[in-house]
Enzyme design. Structure first.
Site, PDB file in Angstrom:
ATOM      1  N   GLY A  31       0.761  -1.100   0.177  1.00 28.63           N
ATOM      2  CA  GLY A  31      -0.284  -0.096  -0.091  1.00 28.63           C
ATOM      3  C   GLY A  31       1.128   1.388   0.262  1.00 28.63           C
ATOM      4  O   GLY A  31       2.062   1.162  -0.390  1.00 28.63           O
ATOM      5  N   LEU A  33       0.404   3.597  -1.821  1.00 29.94           N
ATOM      6  CA  LEU A  33       1.239   4.030  -3.580  1.00 29.94           C
ATOM      7  C   LEU A  33       0.964   5.153  -3.610  1.00 29.94           C
ATOM      8  O   LEU A  33       0.714   6.103  -3.822  1.00 29.94           O
ATOM      9  CB  LEU A  33      -0.200   3.200  -4.310  1.00 29.94           C
ATOM     10  CG  LEU A  33      -0.614   1.991  -4.252  1.00 29.94           C
ATOM     11  CD1 LEU A  33      -2.081   0.853  -5.033  1.00 29.94           C
ATOM     12  CD2 LEU A  33      -0.081   1.402  -3.823  1.00 29.94           C
ATOM     13  N   HIS A  37       4.523   2.676  -8.519  1.00 28.93           N
ATOM     14  CA  HIS A  37       3.541   1.370  -8.350  1.00 28.93           C
ATOM     15  C   HIS A  37       2.374   1.209  -9.816  1.00 28.93           C
ATOM     16  O   HIS A  37       2.445   0.872 -10.788  1.00 28.93           O
ATOM     17  CB  HIS A  37       2.212   1.290  -6.705  1.00 28.93           C
ATOM     18  CG  HIS A  37       3.482   1.091  -5.760  1.00 28.93           C
ATOM     19  ND1 HIS A  37       3.817   1.990  -4.771  1.00 28.93           N
ATOM     20  CD2 HIS A  37       3.892  -0.414  -5.542  1.00 28.93           C
ATOM     21  CE1 HIS A  37       3.960   1.509  -4.150  1.00 28.93           C
ATOM     22  NE2 HIS A  37       4.511   0.152  -4.391  1.00 28.93           N
ATOM     23  N   GLN A  61       7.754  -8.778   7.604  1.00 27.43           N
ATOM     24  CA  GLN A  61       9.185  -8.456   6.742  1.00 27.43           C
ATOM     25  C   GLN A  61       9.861  -7.339   7.526  1.00 27.43           C
ATOM     26  O   GLN A  61      11.172  -6.684   7.307  1.00 27.43           O
ATOM     27  CB  GLN A  61       9.159  -8.277   5.656  1.00 27.43           C
ATOM     28  CG  GLN A  61       8.163  -6.876   4.934  1.00 27.43           C
ATOM     29  CD  GLN A  61       7.796  -7.267   3.673  1.00 27.43           C
ATOM     30  OE1 GLN A  61       6.882  -8.041   3.164  1.00 27.43           O
ATOM     31  NE2 GLN A  61       9.320  -6.659   3.468  1.00 27.43           N
ATOM     32  N   GLY A 148       9.407  -4.061  -8.668  1.00 27.47           N
ATOM     33  CA  GLY A 148      10.300  -2.848  -8.979  1.00 27.47           C
ATOM     34  C   GLY A 148      11.537  -3.039  -8.937  1.00 27.47           C
ATOM     35  O   GLY A 148      12.148  -3.606  -7.692  1.00 27.47           O
ATOM     36  N   LYS A 150      13.923  -1.448  -7.432  1.00 26.00           N
ATOM     37  CA  LYS A 150      13.876   0.428  -6.537  1.00 26.00           C
ATOM     38  C   LYS A 150      14.642  -1.148  -5.605  1.00 26.00           C
ATOM     39  O   LYS A 150      15.207  -1.084  -4.859  1.00 26.00           O
ATOM     40  CB  LYS A 150      12.419   0.391  -6.106  1.00 26.00           C
ATOM     41  CG  LYS A 150      12.843   1.179  -4.703  1.00 26.00           C
ATOM     42  CD  LYS A 150      13.509   2.870  -4.297  1.00 26.00           C
ATOM     43  CE  LYS A 150      13.388   2.403  -2.610  1.00 26.00           C
ATOM     44  NZ  LYS A 150      12.988   1.588  -2.133  1.00 26.00           N
ATOM     45  N   SER A 186       9.423   6.255  -2.832  1.00 28.75           N
ATOM     46  CA  SER A 186       9.074   4.924  -2.375  1.00 28.75           C
ATOM     47  C   SER A 186       8.169   5.563  -0.787  1.00 28.75           C
ATOM     48  O   SER A 186       7.733   6.823  -1.205  1.00 28.75           O
ATOM     49  CB  SER A 186      10.356   4.993  -0.887  1.00 28.75           C
ATOM     50  OG  SER A 186      10.432   4.650   0.259  1.00 28.75           O
TER      51      SER A 186
HETATM   52  O1  PAF Z   1       8.633  -4.793  -1.879  1.00 28.80           O
HETATM   53  C1  PAF Z   1       7.066  -4.757  -1.176  1.00 28.80           C
HETATM   54  O2  PAF Z   1       6.142  -3.592  -0.708  1.00 28.80           O
HETATM   55  C2  PAF Z   1       7.405  -5.326  -0.131  1.00 28.80           C
HETATM   56  O3  PAF Z   1       8.328  -6.234   0.426  1.00 28.80           O
HETATM   57  C3  PAF Z   1       6.288  -7.217  -1.174  1.00 28.80           C
HETATM   58  C4  PAF Z   1       6.806  -7.501  -2.308  1.00 28.80           C
HETATM   59  C5  PAF Z   1       4.671  -6.435  -1.614  1.00 28.80           C
HETATM   60  C6  PAF Z   1       6.525  -8.316  -0.139  1.00 28.80           C
HETATM   61  O4  PAF Z   1       5.992  -7.859   0.599  1.00 28.80           O
END
Ligand code: PAF
Length: 287
Positions: A31, A33, A37, A61, A148, A150, A186
Site C-alpha cells: 500500500g 501507493l 506502483h 518482514q 520494481g 528499486k 518509496s
Molecule cells: O516491496 C514490497 O512492497 C514488499 O516487500 C512486498 C513484495 C509486497 C512483500 O510484502
C-alpha cells in the site's frame, strides 16, 4: 474494480477468469501507493488480461517494530489510483487469512542474496518477504508477477524463489522511478520532513557521482571511497552501506566487466531508512 478481503473469495473470482490462455498478473504491494506502483500497474495492464494488486503490510518482514508501526497507509488513495490504472481486483487479506492463522516464517538461505546487504542489515527481512510472496503467489496463481527494481535485492530473492518453487511464473522487473528532484520513489518518503527530504537527496547524488566517476575512468574503489567521505560529511545522513555489486548474484564488483554492476546504497535520514540503486553503466541493465 473489485476489492476482495479473503483468499477463498479471491479463489472463486479468479477461477472464473482462468483458462483459454488468459493471463493473470499480480502486483504485490504494502500500500501507500505512488507513481512507482502505477508504473507496475501500467506494465501489468499491457501484458495481462486480468490484474490483481495486493495490499498487505506484511508483519513478518519488519525487523524493527517501530518501522512496522509507522508504515504509511492510505487505503482510499490506493484504491483510487488502482482503479484509475485499470486494476481488476485489489486483494486486501487480513494477517490470519493470508497466513492461515498466526504468521509463521521459515528461515530462507539463498546465500549472499538473503544474507548480504539488506539481509545483513535487517535480519529475518527476507524470510518474511519470501513467506508472504510465496503465499501471495499460491493465493493468486498468476502467470506474471511485477516487482520494481528499486528493491533490487528483493527482486533477486523473488527470482530465486520463483526459479525454485514457481517455475511457470514469469517475474517482470520494472524500472525504478525517481521524483523530479531525483529521490527514488518509496512509500517511506511520506515520512520524511522537509529538511530530511532535502538531506535525503545526498543519496541519489552519491550513487550518480559514482556512476560518473567510473565512466570518467576512476576505479570503483576510488569512486566508492570518494562518495563515502562525502556522505560522512552530509548532515543528517547516516550511511549504512554503499557498494558496487552484481545485480544478479549480489557479489561485490571491483571491475566493470563482472556481471551487471549496480551501485547500491542504504542510509537513514531523519529516522527513515532509504535504499537506492543505479546501474554502474547506464547502457547495461539487468532487464
Ligand atoms: O516491496 C514490497 O512492497 C514488499 O516487500 C512486498 C513484495 C509486497 C512483500 O510484502
Amino acid at each position: 474494480m473489485e476489492v476482495i478481503l479473503a483468499s477463498k473469495e479471491l479463489n472463486v473470482k479468479l477461477d472464473g477468469f482462468r483458462g483459454n490462455g488468459i493471463r493473470i498478473g499480480l502486483i504485490p504491494t504494502m500500500g501507500a501507493l505512488h507513481d512507482g506502483h502505477a508504473s507496475l500497474m501500467h506494465e501489468a495492464k499491457k501484458r495481462c488480461d486480468h490484474v490483481v494488486l495486493s495490499i498487505f503490510i506484511n508483519p513478518t518482514q519488519f525487523n524493527d517494530s517501530a518501522d512496522f508501526d509507522n508504515y504509511p497507509s492510505s487505503h482510499e488513495a490506493d484504491l483510487a489510483l488502482s482503479e484509475s490504472c485499470g486494476v481488476d481486483v485489489v486483494f486486501m487479506p487480513s494477517v490470519s487469512d493470508l497466513y492461515q492463522g498466526e504468521p509463521r516464517v521459515d528461515r530462507v538461505n539463498y546465500g549472499l542474496l538473503t544474507n548480504g546487504f539488506e539481509g545483513g542489515a535487517r535480519p529475518g527481512h527476507f524470510d518474511g518477504v519470501v513467506a508472504v510472496v510465496r503465499r501471495l503467489f499460491a493465493a493468486v496463481k498468476p502467470e506474471m508477477a511485477f516487482f520494481g527494481e528499486k528493491d533490487l535485492q528483493q527482486l533477486a530473492v523473488v527470482r530465486k524463489l520463483t526459479e525454485n518453487e514457481f517455475t511457470d511464473l514469469q517475474v517482470i522487473a520494472c524500472p525504478l522511478i525517481r521524483d523530479v528532484d531525483g529521490l527514488a520513489l518509496s512509500s517511506r518518503n511520506a515520512r520524511l520532513g522537509g529538511k530530511a527530504r532535502a538531506q535525503a537527496l545526498a543519496i541519489p547524488r552519491s550513487i550518480k557521482q559514482i556512476q560518473s566517476a567510473v565512466l570518467g575512468r576512476l576505479s570503483i574503489n576510488q569512486a566508492l571511497n570518494q562518495a563515502k567521505i562525502e556522505l560522512e560529511l552530509q548532515e543528517g545522513v547516516k550511511l549504512e552501506y554503499i557498494d558496487v555489486i552484481d545485480g544478479k548474484s549480489f557479489e561485490t564488483c571491483r571491475s566493470g566487466d563482472h556481471g551487471v554492476p549496480y551501485v547500491l546504497i542504504a542510509a537513514e535520514v531523519g529516522g527513515v531508512r532509504l535504499i537506492d540503486n543505479i546501474p554502474l553503466d547506464p547502457n547495461r541493465r539487468l532487464t
